[in-house]
Design a protein around this motif. Sequence first.
Motif, PDB file in Angstrom:
ATOM      1  N   VAL A   1      21.485  47.451  86.228  1.00  0.00           N
ATOM      2  CA  VAL A   1      20.104  46.398  86.204  1.00  0.00           C
ATOM      3  C   VAL A   1      19.925  46.016  84.686  1.00  0.00           C
ATOM      4  N   HIS A   2      20.249  44.717  84.361  1.00  0.00           N
ATOM      5  CA  HIS A   2      20.258  44.064  83.267  1.00  0.00           C
ATOM      6  C   HIS A   2      19.617  42.714  83.361  1.00  0.00           C
ATOM      7  N   PHE A   3      19.940  41.863  84.068  1.00  0.00           N
ATOM      8  CA  PHE A   3      19.312  40.589  84.278  1.00  0.00           C
ATOM      9  C   PHE A   3      18.406  40.576  85.382  1.00  0.00           C
ATOM     10  N   ASN A   4      17.728  39.461  85.540  1.00  0.00           N
ATOM     11  CA  ASN A   4      16.688  39.406  86.502  1.00  0.00           C
ATOM     12  C   ASN A   4      16.320  37.904  86.700  1.00  0.00           C
ATOM     13  N   GLU A   5      16.056  37.663  88.155  1.00  0.00           N
ATOM     14  CA  GLU A   5      15.302  36.478  88.565  1.00  0.00           C
ATOM     15  C   GLU A   5      13.938  36.508  88.330  1.00  0.00           C
ATOM     16  N   VAL A   6      13.226  35.488  87.841  1.00  0.00           N
ATOM     17  CA  VAL A   6      11.806  35.660  87.513  1.00  0.00           C
ATOM     18  C   VAL A   6      11.198  34.320  88.110  1.00  0.00           C
ATOM     19  N   PHE A   7      10.065  34.429  89.290  1.00  0.00           N
ATOM     20  CA  PHE A   7       9.630  33.460  90.089  1.00  0.00           C
ATOM     21  C   PHE A   7       8.204  33.318  89.335  1.00  0.00           C
ATOM     22  N   PHE A   8       7.927  31.906  89.442  1.00  0.00           N
ATOM     23  CA  PHE A   8       6.493  31.559  88.881  1.00  0.00           C
ATOM     24  C   PHE A   8       5.939  30.773  89.895  1.00  0.00           C
ATOM     25  N   GLU A   9       4.799  31.146  90.476  1.00  0.00           N
ATOM     26  CA  GLU A   9       4.081  30.586  91.598  1.00  0.00           C
ATOM     27  C   GLU A   9       2.517  30.259  91.124  1.00  0.00           C
ATOM     28  N   ASN A  10       2.303  28.977  90.655  1.00  0.00           N
ATOM     29  CA  ASN A  10       0.880  28.680  90.266  1.00  0.00           C
ATOM     30  C   ASN A  10       0.548  29.570  89.046  1.00  0.00           C
ATOM     31  N   VAL A  11       1.424  29.641  88.061  1.00  0.00           N
ATOM     32  CA  VAL A  11       0.972  30.702  87.065  1.00  0.00           C
ATOM     33  C   VAL A  11      -0.001  29.876  86.061  1.00  0.00           C
ATOM     34  N   ARG A  12      -0.965  30.131  85.711  1.00  0.00           N
ATOM     35  CA  ARG A  12      -1.949  29.499  84.818  1.00  0.00           C
ATOM     36  C   ARG A  12      -1.976  29.919  83.501  1.00  0.00           C
ATOM     37  N   ILE A  13      -1.384  29.078  82.333  1.00  0.00           N
ATOM     38  CA  ILE A  13      -1.138  29.638  81.037  1.00  0.00           C
ATOM     39  C   ILE A  13      -2.128  28.934  80.260  1.00  0.00           C
ATOM     40  N   PRO A  14      -2.747  29.323  79.228  1.00  0.00           N
ATOM     41  CA  PRO A  14      -3.599  28.512  78.496  1.00  0.00           C
ATOM     42  C   PRO A  14      -2.557  27.599  77.476  1.00  0.00           C
ATOM     43  N   LYS A  15      -3.251  26.551  77.135  1.00  0.00           N
ATOM     44  CA  LYS A  15      -2.415  25.353  76.510  1.00  0.00           C
ATOM     45  C   LYS A  15      -1.973  25.902  75.326  1.00  0.00           C
ATOM     46  N   LYS A  16      -2.684  27.139  74.570  1.00  0.00           N
ATOM     47  CA  LYS A  16      -2.067  27.380  73.327  1.00  0.00           C
ATOM     48  C   LYS A  16      -0.871  28.236  73.207  1.00  0.00           C
ATOM     49  N   CYS A  17      -0.079  28.320  74.502  1.00  0.00           N
ATOM     50  CA  CYS A  17       1.113  28.983  74.678  1.00  0.00           C
ATOM     51  C   CYS A  17       2.132  28.136  74.104  1.00  0.00           C
ATOM     52  N   LEU A  18       1.817  26.575  74.125  1.00  0.00           N
ATOM     53  CA  LEU A  18       3.020  25.818  73.808  1.00  0.00           C
ATOM     54  C   LEU A  18       3.239  25.862  72.499  1.00  0.00           C
ATOM     55  N   ILE A  19       4.633  25.983  72.429  1.00  0.00           N
ATOM     56  CA  ILE A  19       5.152  26.517  71.126  1.00  0.00           C
ATOM     57  C   ILE A  19       5.877  24.937  70.470  1.00  0.00           C
ATOM     58  N   GLY A  20       5.297  24.587  69.458  1.00  0.00           N
ATOM     59  CA  GLY A  20       5.949  23.077  68.890  1.00  0.00           C
ATOM     60  C   GLY A  20       5.237  22.056  69.686  1.00  0.00           C
ATOM     61  N   GLU A  21       6.320  20.964  69.784  1.00  0.00           N
ATOM     62  CA  GLU A  21       5.618  19.689  70.210  1.00  0.00           C
ATOM     63  C   GLU A  21       5.985  19.626  71.762  1.00  0.00           C
ATOM     64  N   GLU A  22       4.965  19.160  72.372  1.00  0.00           N
ATOM     65  CA  GLU A  22       5.220  18.972  73.703  1.00  0.00           C
ATOM     66  C   GLU A  22       6.233  18.068  74.147  1.00  0.00           C
ATOM     67  N   ASN A  23       7.212  18.255  75.159  1.00  0.00           N
ATOM     68  CA  ASN A  23       8.266  17.244  75.560  1.00  0.00           C
ATOM     69  C   ASN A  23       9.429  17.141  74.300  1.00  0.00           C
ATOM     70  N   ARG A  24       9.350  17.836  73.315  1.00  0.00           N
ATOM     71  CA  ARG A  24      10.361  17.949  72.374  1.00  0.00           C
ATOM     72  C   ARG A  24      11.141  19.441  72.216  1.00  0.00           C
TER      73      ARG A  24
END
Lengths: 390, 377
Positions: free
Chosen positions: A208-231
């Motif tokens: 077991v090395h790789f995985n599927e990762v599912f995201f459902e309605n996951v709320r993350i703070p805006k400060k998690c954005l790295i760099g410029e939005e949409n870039r």
Amino acid sequence: MDFRLSEEQEKFRQEVRDFLEGEIKQGLWQPSCDAWIMGHDPEFTKRVSQRGWIGLTWPKEYGGQGRSFVDRLILTEEMLRYGAPAACHWFADRQIGGAIVHYGTEEQRKELLPKILKGEAYVGLGMSEPDAGSDLASLKTKAVGDGDYYVIDGQKTWTSGGSRMNWIYLVARTDPDAPKHRGISEFIIDASLPGIAVQPIVDITGGVHFNEVFFENVRIPKKCLIGEENRGFYQVLNQLDYERSGMERLMANYPLFKALIQYTKETKRNGKPLSEEPVIRSKLAQLKIELEIGRLHMYRVAVVMDEGRAPNWESSMSKAYGTAFEQRLANTAIEILGLYGQLSPQSKWVPVQGMAYHSYLSSKGYSLQAGTSEILKNILALRKLGLPTG
Amino acid sequence: MDLALSEEQEMLKKMARDFLTDKFPKTVVKEIEESELGYSPESWREMAELGWMGLALPEKYGGGDMSFLDLAVLLEEMGRACLPGPYFSTVVLGGLTILDAGSEEQKQEYLPKIASGETIFTLALTEFSARYDAAAIETKATTDKDAYILNGTKLFVPDAHVADYMLVVARTDEKSKGEEGITIFIVDAKSPGISYTVLKTIANDKLCEVVFDQVKVPKENVLGQLNQGWSEVQKIIQRTAVAKCCEMVGCIQQALDMTVDYAKERKQYDRPIGSFQVIQHYCADMVTDVDGTRLSTYQAAWMLSEGLSCTQEVAIAKAWAGEACQRVMALAHQIHGAIGVTIDHDLQYYTRRAKAAEVSFGDANFYREIVAQEMRL
Ligand SMILES: Cc1cc2nc3c(=O)[nH]c(=O)nc-3n(C[C@H](O)[C@H](O)[C@H](O)COP(=O)(O)OP(=O)(O)OC[C@H]3O[C@@H](n4cnc5c(N)ncnc54)[C@H](O)[C@@H]3O)c2cc1C
């Protein structure tokens, strides 16, 4: 021109070797193939961190050592030579730290970099999706702004080390209406947030090395954005250059090469060691030649990075070359081991600890992960050689 | 010249494809691979009822009176289906060898039981050196009144753990280290003094270590000529190599078909990946390798079937097949992307078998040497 390493660099190499040999002598771990990506050993990572060997190339102001990429290559080369279990910190050290230094805010650097340096950031790379492999820009996982938060929905797949990660480096769509390359952003998020589910995928080796990762309605703070939005997509491309750049694309199976050489010296056929048979000598020598050519490619990439350029076509070349070498190594190993080569690591009579078996199966993925060899050769043809697009 | 299968062979092929597809979906293959037995007794009986065990045996021994070439067609389909179990061991290693080298009495005793699916056979040939040369045979058979006593260890013996009988290649003349003094014995696999360890292999087939400790074998169980067994062993290796090639043709044909289908279906950059020229060239390389393997394999199978001498043709077929399989599987993986390196994808069954087949019964280096000898180098 000067192909030599400096005296300090040679000393550094020796220091790393002494450290690793000491660890092996103490029985702390055993050399193994693919240990850079499969050998998860938090304690080892801690000890590496204590020596200041994580973040070697980062600026001193962020806790790094401000050393060269060639220095880091020496370090990683030795880790690979000894098959050291460096998977806990490898991704973060290789590409995530650099991305944060480069694109992050001062606040993010202060918050995230120390954790990487301490060897506490086990990062999973959440890029690929079922329908977005080579064509990463067609990814569908979305991040929708909601006040101080983004809300993430979607699915990633092939996430290496996903069942151990505590951070996810995530690429998601923030503008569904923009052309596909222009609506993507990068995030670094806490992997334990509610709504994230990790599902392991058993790979061809049975591990077991790789995985599927599912995201459902996951709320993350805006400060998690790295760099410029949409870039984000352009940042990713840059990061991929680093992801592809390293010695792990050439020497992940070095312990097999070493064990194979030993095997041919110890195994006799008609009273003579295999290593004295001309055909075997020729095959092993050819591997050595190919390995040394590969090392030159890898050092060239590091020199390019030390010149302050992103190693774009250079790392495409070295990665495609190196992974093809590793596939040949596995095939030659089984060829030399003959009928014994088909024995699995758990079998009675298995030679070289089953590393040939493992490498043969595992190396099928090398020329796919971090950009398939076809995509890398497209990059070479277009960016290095200037060939026209179709 | 006629390169086509006969109508009868086409029918056999179709029947085999339908049966194997129906009975051996990969979920079943997986289950069988993981089981201790390594085969399904129920399907074994059904295959016997279809006449597959005795397909290439004469009617008077309960067989179907068909040829080795007909068997080749069936073996190709078995390779395509990744059929697990002792069919190959029983029919190719056991049945055809007894047919070729056995006395009339031995044929009458063993062949009908093989044809009916009653007994499982295998061949215990290779030892620690893992080589297919006469010097590799160190297992000893010494005389003791009206019997022989076997002592030694055999490695990589397929299906020994479920076999009723084993053909054991042993040295009957201690003074000789070469081709002289080798004899083949028919050994009751449940005789006292025989012990097995199933090895764990890449193809999840059941290759065993078999230890003979003072195993008593009646004198009448010598197969063929005393001390002159090596020439029969060479024929076994040759026949088996071709039979392996047949399975390999099926294996890479299926990998090719799966890959071409996938290349048409899988879209990246808003187009099927099969529309990228590099993928087209990969597929073209694959089909060239598959056809080269098919042509050389069927040429050798046909020659064996016709009783023609074909040392060079067999050597060419197996040397080529072994390496062609590796190239085909590498490209199949490359085109499938990450999905192909998961255990739940069918491709890995072929990848694992292709590797095992490459090293079994002589690899490319082994056969290149034979070709060199045929060239009088
Ligand atoms: C062991 C392993 C670990 C991985 N780890 C991670 C991870 O941690 N995080 C992550 O995000 N992803 C990971 N991946 C996924 C990896 O990035 C993808 O497999 C890769 O990008 C290819 O995508 P795909 O598998 O969907 O293949 P596809 O993109 O569907 O490609 C299929 C075939 O088509 C070819 N092809 C596609 N486009 C073109 C083109 N334009 N020109 C020519 N040929 C083309 C490809 O080269 C390939 O041969 C991992 C993969 C593997 C095998």
